[in-house]
Write a protein that holds these residues in place. Structure first.
Motif, PDB file in Angstrom:
ATOM      1  N   GLU A 221      56.784  92.278  19.647  1.00 14.05           N
ATOM      2  CA  GLU A 221      57.007  91.895  18.251  1.00 14.05           C
ATOM      3  C   GLU A 221      57.894  90.665  18.172  1.00 14.05           C
ATOM      4  O   GLU A 221      57.718  89.811  17.300  1.00 14.05           O
TER       5      GLU A 221
ATOM      6  N   LYS B  61      57.106  87.247  16.222  1.00 13.04           N
ATOM      7  CA  LYS B  61      58.034  86.659  15.254  1.00 13.04           C
ATOM      8  C   LYS B  61      58.380  85.221  15.655  1.00 13.04           C
ATOM      9  O   LYS B  61      58.506  84.337  14.794  1.00 13.04           O
TER      10      LYS B  61
ATOM     11  N   ASP C  46      57.764  81.909  13.371  1.00 14.28           N
ATOM     12  CA  ASP C  46      58.848  80.965  13.080  1.00 14.28           C
ATOM     13  C   ASP C  46      58.448  79.536  13.454  1.00 14.28           C
ATOM     14  O   ASP C  46      58.705  78.583  12.697  1.00 14.28           O
TER      15      ASP C  46
END
Length: 317
Positions: A231, A235, A239
């Motif tokens: 995860e 992420k 970003d």
């Protein structure tokens, strides 16, 4: 008699419609009578409509749907002693119609998708240029190119120049899925390159946990496929995408699952009962009760088509 669902002159509007919106269908050709057969996938009802002859060679009908779902349609053409179906080609992709004798046992219909309401698209989407990524085949971002969490009983390529090869069993079914090891970090590494191409958005192939390399056979909607990364890796990718004022769309695949998913659980891998284990499973209502048996026969013999059940979950092999 001619009909092409891709032509605005034959079907207007083209594409999905909202509840209550009128769809005009027109066929071209000489006939004594043309009728439209419509199957409502939500109610299971069949309705018939007579087309109006607007000119010697044109027939027209306007219909609308009272609720969201799928409408499947074909034409019955009567010309003298000749009577036949005018329907979709066998690939079910729409386009130019094909003639079928009335005795033909399986007729592939054209389809109209009816939405409850039309979503308002964000401004960025209207002008976006998408780069579509089949994640496993794109890029491995690990420094040593190791594969994250290899799946049991699979074939992993040692060289990026190898040609894809599926290991199949005697029945011709895929016995071992094969992987190149593309992952989230690998996509992040190529974002500058993608942006230099003029792309402003990325469309990712499915990323939920699954057995296959394409992941259209979802096994768990609440878990990322570990072969793609963690995860935190995902992420990080998001970003990096947003730092470049780019956007991302995921292929959600929420209308069908894999036979070995926690929801169907044919092989009993998951402790929690799936639909295959019977009515005690909390997922049993995701499928029609009769469909569970049909699906099982489909996977064993590959001859039974998937039932058309909108808002019910389908199974992908």
């Amino acid at each position: 008699m001619e009909f092409n669902s891709f032509f605005i002159s034959h079907r207007d509007p083209y594409g999905a419609v909202v509840v209550g919106e009128t769809v005009t269908l027109q066929t071209a050709g000489k006939a004594d009578e043309v009728r439209l057969r419509v199957y409502d996938d939500e109610t299971g009802k069949v309705t018939w409509h007579d087309l109006e002859q607007t000119t010697d060679d044109n027939w027209s009908i306007s219909i609308s749907a009272a609720h969201a779902g799928l409408l499947y349609y074909r034409f019955e053409v009567i010309s003298g002693y000749d009577q036949y179906w005018l329907a979709a080609q066998g690939n079910n992709l729409g386009g130019e119609a094909q003639r079928y004798e009335m005795t033909y046992s399986s007729i592939p219909d054209f389809q109209i998708t009816v939405l409850a309401e039309m979503e308002e698209l964000p401004d960025w989407y209207a002008t976006a240029k998408f780069y579509h990524i089949f994640v496993d085949r794109f890029n491995n971002g690990n420094a040593d190119h190791h594969i994250n969490s290899p799946k049991p009983n699979t074939f992993v390529y040692a060289d990026l120049h190898d040609r894809p090869f599926y290991v199949r069993d005697k029945a011709g079914e895929i016995a071992r899925w094969e992987f190149f090891g593309g992952n989230f970090r690998g996509i992040a590494d190529k974002l500058d390159y993608i942006q230099e191409l003029g792309c402003t958005a990325i469309y990712l192939s499915p990323i939920f946990a699954a057995n296959s390399n394409h992941r259209y056979d979802t096994s768990d909607y609440m878990a990322l496929d570990p072969i793609l990364g963690t995860e935190d890796d995902f992420k990080y990718l998001l970003d990096e995408i947003h730092k470049r004022d780019m956007h991302v769309i995921l292929d959600g695949v929420f209308n069908h699952v894999g036979q070995f998913s926690r929801y169907f659980n044919k092989d009993g891998y998951f402790v929690e009962p799936g639909a295959y284990q019977g009515p005690t499973s909390k997922y049993f209502h995701w499928f029609d009760g009769a469909d569970v048996k049909i699906m099982d026969r489909f996977f064993r013999h590959r001859k039974v088509p998937l039932p058309r059940k909108i808002f019910k979950t389908r199974i992908s092999a």
